[in-house]
Write an enzyme that holds these catalytic residues in place. Structure first.
Site: not given
Length: 151
Positions: A17, A41, A90, A127
């Protein structure tokens, strides 16, 4: 003024990031790092901690603003008067997922999505990997900016 929203959960911010944001600074006059809050979440870090990690990492960069938000990113773009969404890619799976979102956002608004490929040295970092390393007592510090420190 070219303004971009860089949305994500940033739970926590990773070196990947960080790299995308640093490189995005040369493309935009302002980048709003937007920490999405989803009540459904479960996060490892509070919104306040995530915001602090990012603000501290970019404390010397005046072109970066950090906020939290709920709802659609395109609604946030309208509110913030941002014409662009910045996203990092990515791998091919990221591209396919992000492409669908970008097409939907473009259909619903005039907001363009700008994709940057992650640097090869950070392309494996996510993450969720950082959280797994943290949960298992590993050395997470090589995966995140110095501002991310867990007691």
């Amino acid at each position: 003024m070219r303004k971009a929203i860089f949305p994500g959960s940033f739970d926590p911010i990773t070196n990947g990031h960080y790299d995308i944001i640093k490189r995005g600074v040369s493309l935009f006059d302002e980048i709003v790092v937007a920490i999405g809050i989803n009540a459904e979440k479960k996060y490892m870090f509070s919104p306040e901690d995530r915001k602090r990690f990012i603000e501290e990492a970019f404390k010397d960069e005046p072109k970066i603003k950090v906020i939290t938000y709920e709802g659609l990113t395109i609604d946030l773009c309208r509110k913030e008067k941002a014409e662009f969404i910045l996203r990092g890619l990515r791998n091919p799976a990221d591209f396919e997922f992000e492409k669908a979102i970008a097409h939907t956002n473009r259909l619903l608004s005039k907001i363009e999505t700008v994709f940057l490929l992650t640097a090869s040295k950070t392309s494996y970092i996510s993450s969720s990997i950082v959280r797994d390393v943290l949960r298992n007592g590993g050395d997470y510090t090589v995966l995140v900016p110095d501002s991310v420190r867990v007691k």
